[in-house]
Motif scaffolding. Structure first.
Motif, short mmCIF file in Angstrom:
data_model
loop_
_atom_site.label_atom_id
_atom_site.label_comp_id
_atom_site.label_asym_id
_atom_site.label_seq_id
_atom_site.Cartn_x
_atom_site.Cartn_y
_atom_site.Cartn_z
N PRO A 176 0.80 -1.24 0.00
CA PRO A 176 0.00 0.00 0.00
C PRO A 176 0.83 1.28 0.00
CG PRO A 176 -0.83 -1.56 1.62
CD PRO A 176 0.46 -2.12 1.12
N GLN A 177 2.04 1.24 0.54
CA GLN A 177 2.82 2.48 0.62
C GLN A 177 3.23 2.98 -0.77
OE1 GLN A 177 6.15 1.62 3.15
NE2 GLN A 177 7.15 0.26 1.69
N LEU A 178 3.21 2.12 -1.78
CA LEU A 178 3.53 2.54 -3.14
C LEU A 178 2.38 3.30 -3.78
CD1 LEU A 178 5.76 0.37 -2.62
CD2 LEU A 178 5.64 -0.16 -5.05
N THR A 179 1.21 3.30 -3.15
CA THR A 179 0.04 3.97 -3.74
C THR A 179 -0.20 5.36 -3.15
OG1 THR A 179 -1.60 3.13 -2.12
CG2 THR A 179 -1.04 1.69 -3.98
N ILE A 180 0.57 5.75 -2.15
CA ILE A 180 0.29 7.00 -1.43
C ILE A 180 0.37 8.22 -2.33
CG2 ILE A 180 1.20 8.55 0.36
CD1 ILE A 180 1.83 6.07 2.02
N SER A 181 1.28 8.22 -3.32
CA SER A 181 1.48 9.40 -4.16
C SER A 181 0.49 9.50 -5.32
CB SER A 181 2.90 9.39 -4.72
OG SER A 181 3.12 8.25 -5.53
N ASP A 235 -3.82 8.62 4.07
CA ASP A 235 -4.43 7.78 5.11
C ASP A 235 -4.02 6.34 4.84
OD1 ASP A 235 -6.28 6.07 6.53
OD2 ASP A 235 -7.55 7.83 6.83
N ILE A 236 -3.02 5.88 5.56
CA ILE A 236 -2.42 4.58 5.25
C ILE A 236 -3.36 3.42 5.55
CG2 ILE A 236 -1.26 4.22 7.47
CD1 ILE A 236 0.08 3.49 3.88
N ASP A 237 -4.23 3.57 6.54
CA ASP A 237 -5.18 2.49 6.83
C ASP A 237 -6.15 2.32 5.66
OD1 ASP A 237 -4.08 1.97 9.32
OD2 ASP A 237 -5.44 3.32 10.38
N ALA A 238 -6.64 3.44 5.13
CA ALA A 238 -7.56 3.36 3.99
C ALA A 238 -6.83 2.88 2.74
CB ALA A 238 -8.20 4.73 3.75
N ARG A 239 -5.59 3.33 2.54
CA ARG A 239 -4.80 2.84 1.41
C ARG A 239 -4.59 1.32 1.51
NH1 ARG A 239 -4.35 6.01 -3.19
NH2 ARG A 239 -3.63 8.10 -2.70
N THR A 240 -4.36 0.84 2.71
CA THR A 240 -4.17 -0.60 2.91
C THR A 240 -5.46 -1.36 2.59
OG1 THR A 240 -2.48 -0.22 4.60
CG2 THR A 240 -3.57 -2.37 4.60
N ALA A 241 -6.58 -0.83 3.06
CA ALA A 241 -7.86 -1.47 2.75
C ALA A 241 -8.11 -1.51 1.25
CB ALA A 241 -9.00 -0.73 3.46
N MET A 242 -7.76 -0.42 0.56
CA MET A 242 -7.93 -0.38 -0.90
C MET A 242 -7.04 -1.40 -1.58
SD MET A 242 -10.29 1.68 -1.94
CE MET A 242 -9.81 1.62 -3.67
N SER A 243 -5.82 -1.55 -1.11
CA SER A 243 -4.91 -2.53 -1.70
C SER A 243 -5.46 -3.95 -1.56
CB SER A 243 -3.52 -2.44 -1.06
OG SER A 243 -2.84 -1.29 -1.47
N TYR A 244 -5.93 -4.27 -0.37
CA TYR A 244 -6.52 -5.60 -0.16
C TYR A 244 -7.79 -5.76 -0.99
CZ TYR A 244 -3.42 -7.30 3.54
OH TYR A 244 -2.34 -7.76 4.23
N GLY A 245 -8.61 -4.71 -1.03
CA GLY A 245 -9.85 -4.80 -1.80
C GLY A 245 -9.60 -5.01 -3.28
N SER A 246 -8.64 -4.27 -3.82
CA SER A 246 -8.30 -4.41 -5.23
C SER A 246 -7.75 -5.79 -5.52
CB SER A 246 -7.29 -3.33 -5.62
OG SER A 246 -6.85 -3.52 -6.96
N TYR A 247 -6.90 -6.28 -4.63
CA TYR A 247 -6.31 -7.62 -4.79
C TYR A 247 -7.40 -8.70 -4.79
CZ TYR A 247 -3.28 -11.67 -3.79
OH TYR A 247 -2.63 -12.88 -3.84
#
Length: 386
Positions: A176-181, A235-247
């Motif tokens: 998820p940290q690669l999606t922050i930007s 928002d790293i928690d939301a970014r993490t949720a998005m990464s899992y959701g997309s996966y």
């Protein structure tokens, strides 16, 4: 009923998972690596930040001639570059375009012929060799390309794919940290793309209990976090949720398939260069409205997750829910807003009809006249009382 599920060979997912890249490569017998990415990721320093350390252990070439909605010509150039370079590993870093091109580079470069020979609609050859190892690292939460065996290309007026088990990643890394930007609009578009994958997989005629579970969890994760990351990308928690959701959405649609939204979106990308996620977003409410009578129970389940309210809904009510979802993340909700003239709807329909692979999965049969009516509603912005 027996269901067969397919997955990438190996995945690392979660914050910090990019740190698994070098240890994994050390276990592979590789020496010359091709990184397929785009100029923007190089410019903002993301490639150097996460991949520059590979230069200490391997010979590394970075290829940046990646187009949004990549053309056949773009893919052919990369495949030939890979052949000539004699690489023994390909890393795809970026959005769906970079990942799809990395798949093609790794596989078709090790087979006879060119990309056009392996297209789904018109190709005449079958892949024989697995190709060289490929690692896919998404920087958006949307396409699911890291877990599928599909590479999508833009052709004149429409799109086609190369699809084969050989295109599956040897390794997927979803950090998820690669999606922050990622900017807000791209975050919104790729997020709706991921949601569309989940919803269409759940409604697909090829769905099963396993894919339904993946799809519904993806809908929950994405709907809970998308607006948050659009408004606050850090928002790293939301970014993490998005990464899992997309996966999870990627796994669901890889096994159950997508349908009408994607079939109608492909011509928008090819003819008018609309980004794939935005093409899906502008069509999603209208396709859902049209097919609801054929899948009302499942559609209610999806809408209940989106609204957090249990109820039985009409087609118009489902349209409202999806319309407000798209509008809520700041994306246009009509074809007219994109400057697409009404006179072109017939041409869009002609090309959408050709997407038989996708249309076959729709819970409601979409004939030519149905497709035209959906485009017409999407042009006019029929809002069912919104």
């Amino acid at each position: 009923m027996i269901s067969t599920l397919r997955f990438p060979m190996r995945s690392h997912i979660g914050l910090g998972s990019i740190e698994k890249l070098l240890p994994e490569l050390r276990n592979w017998n590789v020496s010359k690596i091709l990184i397929v990415t785009d100029r923007t990721l190089v410019k903002i320093g993301l490639v150097d930040q996460y991949l520059s350390h590979l230069n200490e252990k391997f010979a590394v070439n970075v290829y940046t001639e990646v187009e949004p909605e990549p053309s056949l010509n773009c893919a052919e150039k990369l495949v030939e570059y890979t052949r000539q370079g004699e690489f023994d590993c390909v890393i795809g870093l970026g959005g769906g375009s970079a990942l799809d091109l990395a798949k093609l580079a790794a596989v078709i470069s090790q087979n006879e012929g060119t990309v056009v020979d392996y297209l789904n609609l018109t190709g005449t050859k079958s892949l024989v060799h697995k190709g060289i190892p490929k690692i896919l690292i998404p920087t958006t939460s949307g396409t699911g390309s890291e877990v599928t065996d599909i590479a999508v290309l833009s052709l004149k007026g429409t799109k086609d794919v190369v699809t084969h088990d050989f295109l599956l990643a040897n390794l997927a890394i979803v950090d998820p940290q690669l999606t922050i930007s990622v900017p807000a609009r791209i975050t919104a578009a790729t997020g709706i793309d991921a949601l569309t994958h989940a919803v269409e997989a759940y409604l697909s005629v090829n769905a099963n209990e396993a894919t339904d579970s993946l799809a519904l969890k993806a809908v929950e994760l994405i709907s809970d976090s998308l607006k948050i990351v659009v408004e606050n990308g850090e928002d790293i928690d939301a970014r993490t949720a998005m990464s899992y959701g997309s996966y999870l959405a990627g796994l669901a649609f890889f096994n159950a398939g997508v349908a009408g939204v994607h079939a109608l979106a492909y011509p928008l990308g090819s003819q008018f260069k609309l980004p794939h996620g935005e093409s899906n977003a502008v069509l999603l409410p209208y396709v859902m409205n049209y097919i609801t009578p054929s899948c009302s129970k499942k559609m209610n389940n999806v809408c209940n997750i989106l609204t957090k309210q249990g109820a039985e809904r009409t087609s118009d009510e489902c349209l409202r829910i999806f319309y407000k979802l798209v509008e809520g993340v700041g994306l246009p909700s009509t074809l007219k807003e994109y400057g697409i003239p009404e006179s072109k709807l017939g041409m869009l329909t002609e090309d959408a009809v050709k997407q038989t692979r996708l249309l076959a999965r729709s819970p409601r049969t979409l004939k030519e006249e149905d497709i035209f009516q959906i485009y017409l509603q999407a042009f006019k912005g029929v809002k069912a009382g919104i």
